[in-house]
Design an enzyme around this catalytic site. Structure first.
Site, PDB file in Angstrom:
ATOM      1  N   GLU A 120       1.040  -1.343  -0.451  1.00 33.39           N
ATOM      2  CA  GLU A 120       0.037  -0.282   0.013  1.00 33.39           C
ATOM      3  C   GLU A 120       1.072   0.681  -0.072  1.00 33.39           C
ATOM      4  O   GLU A 120       1.549   1.618   0.948  1.00 33.39           O
ATOM      5  CB  GLU A 120      -0.543  -0.292   1.253  1.00 33.39           C
ATOM      6  CG  GLU A 120      -2.170   1.714   1.444  1.00 33.39           C
ATOM      7  CD  GLU A 120      -2.627   1.044   2.345  1.00 33.39           C
ATOM      8  OE1 GLU A 120      -3.493   2.830   2.008  1.00 33.39           O
ATOM      9  OE2 GLU A 120      -2.262   1.491   4.092  1.00 33.39           O
ATOM     10  N   GLU A 141     -22.095   2.605   0.240  1.00 37.56           N
ATOM     11  CA  GLU A 141     -22.837   2.450   0.438  1.00 37.56           C
ATOM     12  C   GLU A 141     -22.610   1.600   1.915  1.00 37.56           C
ATOM     13  O   GLU A 141     -23.473   1.891   3.094  1.00 37.56           O
ATOM     14  CB  GLU A 141     -24.692   1.912   0.081  1.00 37.56           C
ATOM     15  CG  GLU A 141     -23.791   0.286  -0.717  1.00 37.56           C
ATOM     16  CD  GLU A 141     -24.858  -0.249  -0.895  1.00 37.56           C
ATOM     17  OE1 GLU A 141     -25.178  -1.155  -0.796  1.00 37.56           O
ATOM     18  OE2 GLU A 141     -25.792   0.263  -1.342  1.00 37.56           O
TER      19      GLU A 141
END
Lengths: 185, 185
Positions: A120, A141
């Site tokens: 990352e 969501e």
């Protein structure tokens, strides 16, 4: 580099491929010819944004972090979409997480978060000229956040209380402290 | 915290358990009652050491980082053994990676490196009063490092060149810059 430190890949075993991360185990040849294994988490990379309001407050988001089973207060951040320019991600994530658009989004730095086991890379931006956007894009969501706007002193207090407790947000606080030190000279 | 942001665990699926990390996928109930999944890397935690020599140089280690397929220059660091006090880990890792023992090992701070997908917590220490130790404990047999001793200015240059490019070492550089700024007042 004087010594040869390279680890050559002998074999790669794919363990898992998920929505966010994937995991593989590489068998490697070490510099001395012996072999070992490396557990590697692949991640698409991320952006994080130090966002300063016209009132000179820093915009932070509190969210639940399942790996720690607690909330953390962090600078706004988000994952890169595949092939996306990090600058575009930064503008989008700032709007989605905080409802702000900005006049200026300046690249500050990048760093790997956990180079021993993950690839990352996080790109950090400074956003200024913030305006609350009407009909701002909304969160994914499955994202729920609480927005905070704090002074640098309040941010320091949040770090003392370990509510701020992650690498990118500690970077942001040190960045702001260095800016303040430079200005007070 | 005003909003309820908690994500309740409905089920946990263990995917992998390795030498360094393990991986699980949790099915969670979100604050709005919907469900989602969280990919979680478990890590034992780590220490990192800002080590200052009597000549006021910073001790760094260059090592191959398989996730990026390149070397990085970092402050000395290492994983916690199970149940180990991080201070003990810090003393041991400094000796193993650099051959130095220290008179003082002071806790500075801690932070999660990648709170979105991993629980790794890194504890950062400041080591002073360094002495090269005779018959120092040696590295794990799969560790190969090159030791550097640099000034703060050389460290800044290494960061510009992205040879220094990870969260804990960027933290260390900013820590040293803030110390220098405080002393110049």
């Amino acid at each position: 580099m004087m010594k040869n430190l390279e680890e050559k890949t002998i074999a790669t075993t794919q363990i898992f491929s998920g929505r966010i991360v994937s995991l593989q185990v590489d068998k490697v040849e070490l510099p001395d010819g012996k072999t070992s294994t490396r557990e590697i988490v692949k991640h698409p990379g991320a952006v994080a944004i130090i966002a300063i309001t016209p009132e000179n407050k820093i915009v932070l988001v509190e969210q639940y972090r399942k790996p720690m089973e607690r909330t953390l207060v962090e600078i706004p951040a988000g994952k890169l979409e595949k092939g996306e320019d990090p600058l575009i991600t930064a503008v989008r994530e700032l709007e989605e997480e905080t409802g702000y658009e900005c006049e200026k989004m300046e690249y500050l730095t990048g760093f790997y978060t956990s180079p021993g086991f993950a690839d990352e890379l996080i790109h950090v931006y400074l956003a200024t000229g913030l305006n609350k956007k009407e009909n701002a894009a909304s969160l994914d969501e499955d994202e729920f956040v609480e927005i905070l706007e704090v002074t640098r002193e309040e941010m320091e207090q949040l770090m003392k209380e370990q509510k701020i407790y992650d690498a990118k947000t500690v970077y942001a606080l040190q960045y702001l402290q260095l800016e303040a030190a430079a200005q007070s000279k």
